[in-house]
Design an enzyme around this catalytic site. Structure first.
Site, PDB file in Angstrom:
ATOM      1  N   LYS A 213       0.669  71.062  55.341  1.00 13.44           N
ATOM      2  CA  LYS A 213       1.336  72.282  54.875  1.00 13.44           C
ATOM      3  C   LYS A 213       1.407  73.266  56.041  1.00 13.44           C
ATOM      4  O   LYS A 213       0.424  73.902  56.394  1.00 13.44           O
ATOM      5  CB  LYS A 213       0.512  72.857  53.711  1.00 13.44           C
ATOM      6  CG  LYS A 213       1.211  73.803  52.777  1.00 13.44           C
ATOM      7  CD  LYS A 213       1.616  75.075  53.294  1.00 13.44           C
ATOM      8  CE  LYS A 213       1.475  76.408  52.906  1.00 13.44           C
ATOM      9  NZ  LYS A 213       2.266  77.258  53.821  1.00 13.44           N
TER      10      LYS A 213
ATOM     11  N   GLU B 232     -11.063  76.439  60.631  1.00 20.29           N
ATOM     12  CA  GLU B 232     -10.946  77.123  61.932  1.00 20.29           C
ATOM     13  C   GLU B 232     -10.365  78.487  61.619  1.00 20.29           C
ATOM     14  O   GLU B 232      -9.199  78.590  61.249  1.00 20.29           O
ATOM     15  CB  GLU B 232     -10.005  76.351  62.868  1.00 20.29           C
ATOM     16  CG  GLU B 232     -10.403  74.918  63.150  1.00 20.29           C
ATOM     17  CD  GLU B 232     -11.631  74.824  64.041  1.00 20.29           C
ATOM     18  OE1 GLU B 232     -12.015  75.838  64.649  1.00 20.29           O
ATOM     19  OE2 GLU B 232     -12.217  73.735  64.103  1.00 20.29           O
TER      20      GLU B 232
ATOM     21  N   CYS C  34      -6.304  82.941  68.106  1.00 21.12           N
ATOM     22  CA  CYS C  34      -7.651  83.080  67.540  1.00 21.12           C
ATOM     23  C   CYS C  34      -8.703  83.176  68.640  1.00 21.12           C
ATOM     24  O   CYS C  34      -9.777  83.706  68.413  1.00 21.12           O
ATOM     25  CB  CYS C  34      -7.947  81.894  66.641  1.00 21.12           C
ATOM     26  SG  CYS C  34      -7.685  80.333  67.469  1.00 21.12           S
TER      27      CYS C  34
ATOM     28  N   GLU D 117     -10.107  91.649  64.038  1.00 19.43           N
ATOM     29  CA  GLU D 117      -9.125  90.825  64.746  1.00 19.43           C
ATOM     30  C   GLU D 117      -7.755  91.488  64.605  1.00 19.43           C
ATOM     31  O   GLU D 117      -7.235  91.607  63.499  1.00 19.43           O
ATOM     32  CB  GLU D 117      -9.089  89.423  64.133  1.00 19.43           C
ATOM     33  CG  GLU D 117      -8.166  88.485  64.857  1.00 19.43           C
ATOM     34  CD  GLU D 117      -8.127  87.096  64.237  1.00 19.43           C
ATOM     35  OE1 GLU D 117      -8.053  86.979  62.998  1.00 19.43           O
ATOM     36  OE2 GLU D 117      -8.184  86.107  64.995  1.00 19.43           O
TER      37      GLU D 117
HETATM   38  P1  NAP Z   1      -3.262  82.574  56.918  1.00 15.65           P
HETATM   39  O1  NAP Z   1      -2.522  83.653  56.262  1.00 15.65           O
HETATM   40  O2  NAP Z   1      -4.655  82.314  56.509  1.00 15.65           O
HETATM   41  O3  NAP Z   1      -2.387  81.259  56.752  1.00 15.65           O
HETATM   42  C1  NAP Z   1      -2.759  80.009  57.247  1.00 15.65           C
HETATM   43  C2  NAP Z   1      -2.166  78.925  56.383  1.00 15.65           C
HETATM   44  O4  NAP Z   1      -2.739  78.991  55.076  1.00 15.65           O
HETATM   45  C3  NAP Z   1      -0.669  79.049  56.191  1.00 15.65           C
HETATM   46  O5  NAP Z   1      -0.103  77.769  56.123  1.00 15.65           O
HETATM   47  C4  NAP Z   1      -0.581  79.752  54.845  1.00 15.65           C
HETATM   48  O6  NAP Z   1       0.644  79.575  54.201  1.00 15.65           O
HETATM   49  C5  NAP Z   1      -1.692  79.061  54.107  1.00 15.65           C
HETATM   50  N1  NAP Z   1      -2.155  79.775  52.918  1.00 15.65           N
HETATM   51  C6  NAP Z   1      -1.972  81.080  52.570  1.00 15.65           C
HETATM   52  N2  NAP Z   1      -2.572  81.331  51.390  1.00 15.65           N
HETATM   53  C7  NAP Z   1      -3.131  80.167  50.980  1.00 15.65           C
HETATM   54  C8  NAP Z   1      -3.890  79.790  49.836  1.00 15.65           C
HETATM   55  N3  NAP Z   1      -4.213  80.642  48.863  1.00 15.65           N
HETATM   56  N4  NAP Z   1      -4.314  78.503  49.744  1.00 15.65           N
HETATM   57  C9  NAP Z   1      -4.022  77.614  50.708  1.00 15.65           C
HETATM   58  N5  NAP Z   1      -3.298  77.919  51.807  1.00 15.65           N
HETATM   59  C10 NAP Z   1      -2.867  79.189  51.946  1.00 15.65           C
HETATM   60  O7  NAP Z   1      -3.303  82.767  58.490  1.00 15.65           O
HETATM   61  P2  NAP Z   1      -2.085  83.156  59.400  1.00 15.65           P
HETATM   62  O8  NAP Z   1      -1.761  84.574  59.130  1.00 15.65           O
HETATM   63  O9  NAP Z   1      -1.012  82.161  59.283  1.00 15.65           O
HETATM   64  O10 NAP Z   1      -2.733  82.940  60.860  1.00 15.65           O
HETATM   65  C11 NAP Z   1      -3.498  83.881  61.486  1.00 15.65           C
HETATM   66  C12 NAP Z   1      -4.980  83.606  61.348  1.00 15.65           C
HETATM   67  O11 NAP Z   1      -5.293  82.274  61.727  1.00 15.65           O
HETATM   68  C13 NAP Z   1      -5.801  84.467  62.257  1.00 15.65           C
HETATM   69  O12 NAP Z   1      -6.899  84.979  61.561  1.00 15.65           O
HETATM   70  C14 NAP Z   1      -6.264  83.503  63.339  1.00 15.65           C
HETATM   71  O13 NAP Z   1      -7.453  83.873  63.982  1.00 15.65           O
HETATM   72  C15 NAP Z   1      -6.409  82.244  62.600  1.00 15.65           C
HETATM   73  N6  NAP Z   1      -6.349  81.105  63.513  1.00 15.65           N
HETATM   74  C16 NAP Z   1      -7.487  80.427  63.794  1.00 15.65           C
HETATM   75  C17 NAP Z   1      -7.463  79.369  64.668  1.00 15.65           C
HETATM   76  C18 NAP Z   1      -8.710  78.608  64.997  1.00 15.65           C
HETATM   77  O14 NAP Z   1      -8.591  77.518  65.530  1.00 15.65           O
HETATM   78  N7  NAP Z   1      -9.882  79.108  64.692  1.00 15.65           N
HETATM   79  C19 NAP Z   1      -6.263  78.979  65.254  1.00 15.65           C
HETATM   80  C20 NAP Z   1      -5.119  79.688  64.943  1.00 15.65           C
HETATM   81  C21 NAP Z   1      -5.183  80.749  64.061  1.00 15.65           C
HETATM   82  P3  NAP Z   1       1.731  80.772  54.192  1.00 15.65           P
HETATM   83  O15 NAP Z   1       2.170  80.941  55.592  1.00 15.65           O
HETATM   84  O16 NAP Z   1       2.794  80.216  53.322  1.00 15.65           O
HETATM   85  O17 NAP Z   1       1.068  81.995  53.643  1.00 15.65           O
END
Ligand code: NAP
Ligand code: MG
Length: 476
Positions: free
Chosen positions: A174, A249, A283, A380
């Protein structure tokens, strides 16, 4: 340009069950790019059942040599389509094309690494007390859900898909709402390379709509998630109900620690891109800079000069280093943080303003004068903003470094070996780089301490994470 706009289920592109789509905007010019299918819970059901059937009917028992051959073939096909994939990524999220090319190449290498790992991934024989013959098996789990974010869409998808497939699982992938294109293309290209139908399913759409259905489905055995700590925490709670495996992650607020005895020129001139690369949407961004007070003025001067040399421009140009943010909301959220540091106490040394052009651009900013209680220092920001505080004392500095609830990455600069070893041991993070900012190697484990996550991507650690460990004992 041809956009992949359909879900990819059982080897075929298809529309969402109710025909719904989501529109994608090019963040570099604010124009609509295309519409992609928005999966429904019925599509989730179809994708998981198809994957389960593919697992039971063949992938689980596919010869290791055959599995490796298919995965090497996927890497070859990805390389043949590298330019197309790079363009898709760049148009979709505004990633500079040069970075996109590197990331697509890394995705192909990830398939090669895990294709090669298949023949080296083995159990143990154990001399148990009662004699006989005791050995371990690393068995696939079944259907894995891989949920990935929009900042590094393609590489992160491959970090999950490749080891999961190599270990013999099927995957429902996804991608994030804002960045589905390269994931959908990965589904198609993997099928073209010979991956059997159903082994890799790709569901574009909204996490709000389908996330819970995917995470809670009884046929999903593991959820491998990269994204925000808030969503990761929700997934872990839901998974806890039936003890599903999770790897997470999550977010970060990584330190960049600079001692006065470091190569200051190198530290200061390389540090801007350790936080501003990918427009700060990383991240691992080293967004909390700790500089020993005696070196502070010099460091700031060099850092600001290097930041002003960064090419902030259209992501389609090869020389662009920093493109737009992913969306107008993301830029507004970063600007809200900047609002909190526009008071008298703070000093914005450069950037923080919008260049006069279309697209969600923001010039990279360095902020001085933060208190440790400031939101900009603690949270962050996920945008091109770095905060810097001087330190006088190693112990106090380490206490503040480790006061963060996050613990993903970080850098440490010193030419004193004892100090490097001592401080490296004490920093609470899953990844740390000394005298450079490279924290990611696909051969080595990557992941966080504390609220930055659980489990590891990459390296052999990731492959273990997609298996169950079974012990078999045969009496003599
Ligand atoms: P996010 O809002 O948590 O979304 C990540 C993924 O989860 C997307 O595919 C999102 O889909 C999906 N999602 C949203 N709500 C969900 C739910 N209730 N159940 C299951 N999946 C759901 O994060 P983001 O805004 O895309 O990315 C930014 C964050 O990712 C930052 O905090 C960053 O630090 C973190 N990150 C961490 C790493 C690491 O390796 N540690 C790497 C990259 C990013 P939708 O887009 O459709 O909402
Ligand atoms: Mg989000």
């Amino acid at each position: 340009m041809n956009f992949p706009t359909q879900l990819f289920i059982n080897g075929q592109p298809r529309a969402a069950s109710n025909g719904k789509t989501l529109s994608l905007t090019n963040p570099a010019n604010e124009e609509v790019l295309c519409e992609t299918a928005a999966a429904t819970t019925a599509d989730v059901e179809a994708a998981i059942h198809g994957a389960h059937t593919a697992f039971e009917k063949g992938w689980r028992d596919c010869l290791p040599s055959r599995r490796a051959e298919i995965m090497f073939q996927i890497a070859r096909v990805l390389r043949e389509h590298a330019e197309e994939l790079s363009q898709l990524e760049s148009l979709c999220i505004g990633k500079p094309i040069t970075d996109a090319r590197d990331e697509i190449a890394m995705g192909a290498r990830t398939f090669e690494y895990y294709a090669g790992a298949i023949s080296k991934f083995c159990g143990q024989t154990i001399p148990v007390a009662r004699g006989g013959f005791d050995f371990t098996l690393r068995q696939p789990m079944g259907v894995v859900a891989a949920i990935v974010p929009w900042n590094f869409p393609f590489p992160i998808a491959t970090w999950k898909v490749a080891p999961a497939l190599a270990a013999g699982n099927c995957v429902v992938l996804k991608p994030a709402r804002q960045s589905p294109l390269t994931a959908l293309r990965l589904g198609e290209l993997a099928a073209q390379a010979g991956l059997p139908p159903g082994v890799l399913q790709v569901l574009s759409g909204s996490g709000n709509e389908i996330g819970d259905a995917l995470v809670q489905h009884p046929l999903i055995r593991k959820i491998s998630f990269t994204g925000s700590t808030a969503v990761g925490s929700r997934i872990m709670q839901l998974a806890g109900r039936d003890i599903k495996r999770v790897s997470l992650e999550l977010g970060g607020k990584s330190p960049n620690i600079v001692f006065a005895d470091a190569d200051l020129q190198k530290a200061a001139t390389s540090s801007p891109m350790s936080v501003f690369a990918n427009t700060g949407q990383d991240c691992c961004a080293r967004s909390r800079i700790f500089v020993e007070r005696t070196a502070c003025d010099k460091f700031v001067e060099l850092f600001v000069a290097a930041t002003k040399r960064i090419v902030v421009d259209d992501p389609s140009k090869a020389e662009t280093q920093v493109g737009p943010l992913v969306s107008s909301e993301q830029r507004e959220s970063v600007e809200e943080y900047l609002q909190t540091v526009r008071g008298r106490r703070h000093k914005i040394m450069c950037g923080g303003d919008r260049p006069a052009r279309k697209g969600y651009y923001l010039n990279p900013a360095l902020v001085l004068g933060c208190e440790t209680s400031d939101r900009a220092w603690r949270e962050e920001i996920f945008g091109p903003v770095a905060c810097l505080r001087p330190f006088d004392n190693e112990e106090e500095m380490l206490a503040e470094v480790n006061a963060s609830p996050y613990g993903l990455s970080g850098s440490l600069w010193t030419n004193n070996l004892q100090r490097a070893l001592r401080v490296a041991r004490r920093v609470e993070s899953g990844v740390l780089s000394v005298n450079c900012h490279n924290s990611l190697h696909l051969e080595a484990p990557f992941g966080g301490f504390k609220q930055s996550g659980l489990g590891r991507d990459l390296g052999m650690a990731a492959m273990e994470g997609y298996t169950e460990l079974k012990n078999v004992y045969i009496a003599e």
